[in-house]
Design a protein around this motif. Sequence first.
Motif, mmCIF file in Angstrom:
data_model
loop_
_atom_site.group_PDB
_atom_site.id
_atom_site.type_symbol
_atom_site.label_atom_id
_atom_site.label_comp_id
_atom_site.label_asym_id
_atom_site.label_seq_id
_atom_site.Cartn_x
_atom_site.Cartn_y
_atom_site.Cartn_z
ATOM 1 N N SER A 92 0.905 -1.415 0.641
ATOM 2 C CA SER A 92 0.155 0.656 0.079
ATOM 3 C C SER A 92 0.944 1.427 -0.173
ATOM 4 C CB SER A 92 -1.074 0.111 1.140
ATOM 5 O OG SER A 92 0.106 -0.269 2.653
ATOM 6 N N THR A 93 1.715 1.122 0.346
ATOM 7 C CA THR A 93 2.777 2.303 0.637
ATOM 8 C C THR A 93 4.383 2.962 -0.263
ATOM 9 O OG1 THR A 93 4.119 1.029 2.067
ATOM 10 C CG2 THR A 93 2.815 2.728 2.515
ATOM 11 N N ALA A 101 3.104 7.897 1.309
ATOM 12 C CA ALA A 101 1.716 7.198 0.070
ATOM 13 C C ALA A 101 1.599 8.573 -0.567
ATOM 14 C CB ALA A 101 1.114 6.754 1.951
ATOM 15 N N THR A 139 -1.832 10.119 -3.332
ATOM 16 C CA THR A 139 -2.592 10.284 -3.659
ATOM 17 C C THR A 139 -3.412 10.617 -4.742
ATOM 18 O OG1 THR A 139 -3.950 12.139 -2.492
ATOM 19 C CG2 THR A 139 -3.925 9.738 -1.930
ATOM 20 N N SER A 180 -1.435 5.089 -3.648
ATOM 21 C CA SER A 180 -2.368 4.707 -2.724
ATOM 22 C C SER A 180 -3.381 4.861 -2.338
ATOM 23 C CB SER A 180 -1.234 5.235 -2.059
ATOM 24 O OG SER A 180 0.740 4.871 -1.896
ATOM 25 N N PRO A 181 -3.616 4.246 -1.380
ATOM 26 C CA PRO A 181 -2.869 2.503 -0.466
ATOM 27 C C PRO A 181 -3.321 1.760 -1.269
ATOM 28 C CG PRO A 181 -5.370 3.319 0.452
ATOM 29 C CD PRO A 181 -5.267 4.035 0.070
ATOM 30 N N CYS A 224 -4.125 5.821 3.766
ATOM 31 C CA CYS A 224 -2.666 5.847 3.337
ATOM 32 C C CYS A 224 -2.543 5.909 4.974
ATOM 33 C CB CYS A 224 -2.314 6.746 2.222
ATOM 34 S SG CYS A 224 -3.252 6.827 0.770
ATOM 35 N N GLU A 280 -1.772 2.834 6.500
ATOM 36 C CA GLU A 280 -1.554 2.366 6.541
ATOM 37 C C GLU A 280 0.060 2.204 6.892
ATOM 38 O OE1 GLU A 280 -2.261 -0.447 4.277
ATOM 39 O OE2 GLU A 280 -4.169 -0.434 4.977
#
Length: 480
Positions: A270-271, A284, A286, A333-334, A371, A374
């Motif tokens: 996720s990262t 992370a 977006t 992400s994620p 994010c 995570e």
Amino acid sequence: MIILALEASTTSAKAMLFDTDSGLSTVRARRFEVAGPDAAVRDGDAIYTQTMALGRESAAGQDVDMIVLSSTWHGLTLRHDDLSAVTPVMEWPYTGAQDLCARLRADEAFTWWFYERTGCMVNAVYPVFKLLHLRERGQSLDGLLALDQPSLIFARMTGRTWTNPSLASGTGLLNAHTADWDEEVISRFDLSGVRLPELRAVTDTAPLRDDAAILLGVRAGIPVLTPGPDGGLSQVGDLATAPGDMTFSMGTSGALRFSTLHPSLSPTLSTWSYRSPAGALSGAATSGCGNCVDWARERLFGQAADYSEIEPLMSADRRESPVFLPFLFGERSPGWQDQRRGGLMDLRPEHTRADMYQSVLEGVVYSLFHCFKELTALNGPPRRIVLSGGVLSSPFWTQLTADVFGAEMETSARQHSSVVGAVRMGLRTAGLDDRHPALEESEPRIVRPREERRAQYDEGFARYLDHYARTEPTERTFVR
């Protein structure tokens, strides 16, 4: 000593002139003029020319001693040896490779192999997949230079096709552990014919060429520092390079960057793991943040509407708002689903345009909080969070962010922390203290979460996650 910092960001050229003796500085910014409807695909030479023009205005009448550079991660342009363009610059929002990446992600073993080697996920944002996409479309790659916007600017200023591990860590072609170009990745993708820039240290310089000196109105031969990525330089600018320091930028896109001792890889993919000029970064990002807010303002209130006019329409007491999924530009992400789409959910007839606009602000924050959860599951809680970006121009959005995260945040008064970071790197390169008094802030303002809002935003985040799960593209997700 006078340092000229130049930045080609996602939307604007920026220039900062800093005098180390007097501590005086001036900052200029100008929005890029981009031809064509797609700002994710840009004329890299036009961006260079506009950045240099702003630099010339900043340097007028000054005897500049050093030039430092900042720009974006993840761009790609193919060039001939003379730097003439084969392709425009495909910046980070470009998603042409999304179908190719979806096919590759169907191979779980491959996905893990790539992530563990590079710290990057299989996603259209990365230049390695842009290269593969170009080849699928019939573009020959052999013998061509693969550069990004900052390395192109540096090459045009110095004649040297150089980069450094910090900038290269966002390509998907650098080994996250050795900080060298990854020959196994290059071989597996059959990219050995592509010419990559030479890796040099973050403190290496090359002399300014005559033609670039004329454009800037400065002396030829002065040192130009290898360029840094704006995300990594923000870490340096905000003095957030100690392990446990987190910067949280909410600009065109959103990003959380956690300084770590070593590369940090997520068991849920996720990262990402890149490098700042000062060390490892676990982060992370977006694709949807301020760009989604701009989209909502223009469509709900008109292009002429000012954010200050909309701010009073917001209320933390508003309940049962629509749910906004901020994936207008795909997902990083994620979940790394470049094919994911955004939109407003749970709309009802009584919802007003203010309700919808506020839900956009909330959806962006919920996405970034997703994010954050995570990142903290991987690295533990940060010892400090430094918040920056356009979010700070909205008191409502700033407080909403702290409330949703349930964490105290320092607000960075530096509007251009990445440019300050570039100046700090110039000071280090010159053997000077990068904590120059003129670059330091007074005691930062702290935004504290309102505990009385905790249950409200926990419920809102749960609604967001429910819609996030229900709208997942039909593609396998791997969890180790």
